[in-house]
Design a protein around this motif. Sequence first.
Motif, PDB file in Angstrom:
ATOM      1  N   ILE A   1       7.918   7.647  -7.273  1.00  0.00           N
ATOM      2  CA  ILE A   1       9.067   8.153  -6.812  1.00  0.00           C
ATOM      3  C   ILE A   1      10.486   7.794  -7.098  1.00  0.00           C
ATOM      4  O   ILE A   1      10.423   6.386  -6.440  1.00  0.00           O
ATOM      5  N   VAL A   2      11.113   8.108  -7.642  1.00  0.00           N
ATOM      6  CA  VAL A   2      12.255   7.253  -8.159  1.00  0.00           C
ATOM      7  C   VAL A   2      13.587   7.855  -7.268  1.00  0.00           C
ATOM      8  O   VAL A   2      13.959   9.050  -7.027  1.00  0.00           O
ATOM      9  N   GLY A   3      14.448   6.943  -6.819  1.00  0.00           N
ATOM     10  CA  GLY A   3      15.562   7.102  -6.151  1.00  0.00           C
ATOM     11  C   GLY A   3      16.752   6.461  -6.617  1.00  0.00           C
ATOM     12  O   GLY A   3      16.697   5.357  -7.361  1.00  0.00           O
ATOM     13  N   GLY A   4      18.012   7.311  -6.423  1.00  0.00           N
ATOM     14  CA  GLY A   4      19.248   6.617  -7.041  1.00  0.00           C
ATOM     15  C   GLY A   4      20.300   6.824  -6.061  1.00  0.00           C
ATOM     16  O   GLY A   4      20.347   8.036  -5.648  1.00  0.00           O
TER      17      GLY A   4
ATOM     18  N   LYS B   1       0.822  -1.261   0.044  1.00  0.00           N
ATOM     19  CA  LYS B   1       0.016   0.047   0.028  1.00  0.00           C
ATOM     20  C   LYS B   1       0.757   1.152   0.029  1.00  0.00           C
ATOM     21  O   LYS B   1       1.880   1.172   0.413  1.00  0.00           O
ATOM     22  N   GLY B   2       0.427   2.308  -0.524  1.00  0.00           N
ATOM     23  CA  GLY B   2       1.010   3.581  -0.466  1.00  0.00           C
ATOM     24  C   GLY B   2       1.441   3.850  -1.873  1.00  0.00           C
ATOM     25  O   GLY B   2       1.308   3.138  -2.869  1.00  0.00           O
TER      26      GLY B   2
ATOM     27  N   ALA C   1      13.500  11.605   3.850  1.00  0.00           N
ATOM     28  CA  ALA C   1      13.483  12.331   2.377  1.00  0.00           C
ATOM     29  C   ALA C   1      12.487  11.686   1.746  1.00  0.00           C
ATOM     30  O   ALA C   1      11.889  12.670   0.846  1.00  0.00           O
ATOM     31  N   LEU C   2      12.406  10.525   1.507  1.00  0.00           N
ATOM     32  CA  LEU C   2      11.371   9.793   0.862  1.00  0.00           C
ATOM     33  C   LEU C   2       9.882  10.330   1.084  1.00  0.00           C
ATOM     34  O   LEU C   2       9.173  10.400   0.435  1.00  0.00           O
ATOM     35  N   LYS C   3       9.469  10.318   2.611  1.00  0.00           N
ATOM     36  CA  LYS C   3       8.383  10.528   2.963  1.00  0.00           C
ATOM     37  C   LYS C   3       7.936  12.135   2.732  1.00  0.00           C
ATOM     38  O   LYS C   3       6.910  12.251   2.444  1.00  0.00           O
ATOM     39  N   ARG C   4       8.848  12.920   2.659  1.00  0.00           N
ATOM     40  CA  ARG C   4       8.829  14.179   2.165  1.00  0.00           C
ATOM     41  C   ARG C   4       8.125  14.437   0.651  1.00  0.00           C
ATOM     42  O   ARG C   4       7.331  15.088   0.496  1.00  0.00           O
TER      43      ARG C   4
ATOM     44  N   VAL D   1       4.654   2.045   4.688  1.00  0.00           N
ATOM     45  CA  VAL D   1       4.153   3.057   4.077  1.00  0.00           C
ATOM     46  C   VAL D   1       4.065   3.294   2.497  1.00  0.00           C
ATOM     47  O   VAL D   1       3.470   4.522   1.978  1.00  0.00           O
ATOM     48  N   ALA D   2       4.858   2.448   1.788  1.00  0.00           N
ATOM     49  CA  ALA D   2       5.040   2.302   0.609  1.00  0.00           C
ATOM     50  C   ALA D   2       5.134   1.232  -0.187  1.00  0.00           C
ATOM     51  O   ALA D   2       5.360   0.142   0.629  1.00  0.00           O
TER      52      ALA D   2
END
Length: 729
Positions: free
Chosen positions: A578-581, A507-508, A722-725, A534-535
């Motif tokens: 939301i993409v992270g690297g 979920k999320g 940071a991801l939650k923001r 949360v994601a």
Amino acid sequence: MKQTLLLFFLSISIISTIRAQSKPEKIAALVKYYSDEGLFNGSVLVAQKDEVIYKGAVGMANFEWNVPNTTNTRFRLGSITKQFTAMLIMQLVEEGKVRLDGKITDYLPNYRRETGEKVTIHHLLSHGSGIPNYTDDDSFFPNSGKYYRVHDFIKTYCSGDLEFEPGSRFNYSNSGYFILGAIIEAVSGNSYEKQLQVKVLDVVGMKNTGYDMHEYLIEARASGYEQKLEGYRNAAFLNMALPYSAGSLYSTVEDLHLWNQALYSNKLLGDSLKQKMFMGYLPMGGSMKSGYGWFIEKIPTQDSSKFINMIWHSGGINGFLTELARFPEEHNFIVVLDNTTGATTPLFRDIIAVLYDLPLESKKKTFANAVRKQIRASSVIAACDSFMALTETQRNEYDMAVAEYLLNRWGYERLREQKDAGGALKLFELNTKLFPHSSNVFDSYGEALGRIGKYEAAAENYKKSLEIDSSHKRRIQGIIDAFTYRPDTLRVKIDGHVMVLYKTGNKGPVVVLEAGGNSDHSCWSSIVPELSKVAIVITYDRPGYRDSEACSQSRTANRVAEELHQALNKSGISGPYIVGGWSWGGAFARAFAALYPAETKGLLLVDPATKESYAQMALKYPDEFTRLVITRSAINIAAQDEFDAMMPAMNQASRSDKLYKGKTELLIAGSLREWSASETPLKKIWISELQKWSKQQPNVRAQVVESGHFIQREKPEIVIAALKRLMGQ
């Protein structure tokens, strides 16, 4: 009846013959036995009351050229080097140039002051410094082929936060002995190699001993091997500048006998300081304590009031294992040198039993060798099934020495090198049946089960491991907790090759995370369990990593982003994303956001590599940039292909800034501790250019984090925040 009597008298005759064997004959029989069982390949010397009673060698110094081992063959010693380093330090103490209560910073003023002012020479010598052992650092072995200058290596690998108050307990530390080598150089004005030659080797007459470097031409030097299930292989390359004063010497059994004899005289050191070397300082477990470059042990005998006092040390370095022991009260001496990473300890301990007339079990065929032969004759699974079916009586017909160790090693070999998960599981399962009271066998079995997605079974084995030994509770409990939020494995075919994605959480918003160069999806494992609450978290392995199949397409940022987008769509995972690297993966994440801006809700960059940083590094420090970036070691062909496409990838990432205007979180690693002195200016450029870039882009929130490059491991809470923001939480 006559036949029975004949057998009876024959048995009596054999037993009498064995009992009648002299000690040299018994030792020779042991060496042959361990050699025949595939557990020893090397050279042995045993002295009793200062007289050599056995000297021999078995197997090959070089298998490729069929060069046999002899007693003049030169073997790498590994950690036996430490006793020589301790001697050089004690000589400097005798000369008044070093104090045992002196601090690291008294002799290395540039060493990290807040820890260097706490750690004494005594702490370093006795393994009580609290300085982390550099061979336990995850980044060491991937970089073990690189050359480091001594002070650069100390800053990178021997300057970590103290693990405990100095002197409070024992923790074996190669880092401590590396630092001692630097102190020897700083105080004496000589290189470690020269100081050793002049102050020890020349004095003792050890003409076949020296400081080993790969590029040196060393007469009669043995090659180092690893014995795999299918046979011998050359050991992995190791730059011998890295073991340094903790493990870089080579020698022969005869030269080491000279060394032992010299320790009975005062030609190297006076008695009072020499006695300090052989005192027991910190408990190591059982009846062992740490000395200076030596371990001090009391071996029990059949008479509970009497012990055998042994001063010893072992060594292990790529392709080599060593054992060396002195028995000063009786003037006995044993040295065992092996160049196949076999199993020197059982042979070594059996020789002690022969010397001191201790009980010695009759020798049977070893279980490990029987399993190995059966595997080579059939298959891993068939052999393991066969040996699991043995009754307890049948198992008792075998010697179980080193079986647990070798089965475990072979299991990891099949898991990691042969990509044979089924065979690995069978080997680990067999080990749990044979050694049900070993925590380690259940830990290994749990890891293998987790690797193939059998999470419930994996958790059960980890729990068994924890029940047996709770000393690693934090690590194992973390693994068990992670299985609560275990990933679903998704396999999709992209342009003819299979890519593997891992989906955690249900979920999320969808968070998609790119690994760095030379890294797979596990680089994010520290944040996935918590984030997946949360994601929906997607990690994956790019082509050529782990189970994702390699492909022939170029490894530019745009190409990687396009493959990922196709894989997400084929897996039924729709955006917005939301993409992270992290690190090198930052370029791929930026390219993804630019190619698919409508599907990208936010962008997280964790200490990313950039075109601008690389350009300034190359301009201002071309030599260090070439060494650090251009000629870096790749873990596989896929990683090398990515490194080869560095400039196109970085250029594409740089151009992507004009196409993606959404929210971006930038985390910059601000700590310099993992960078050597020569590399620090490059890291400062890295930080400066990232800060400059963040000010030029709209919607970028930048944060300098007091962390090394691996922020998600060191400060996972900051990455998750940071991801939650970006999620809007």
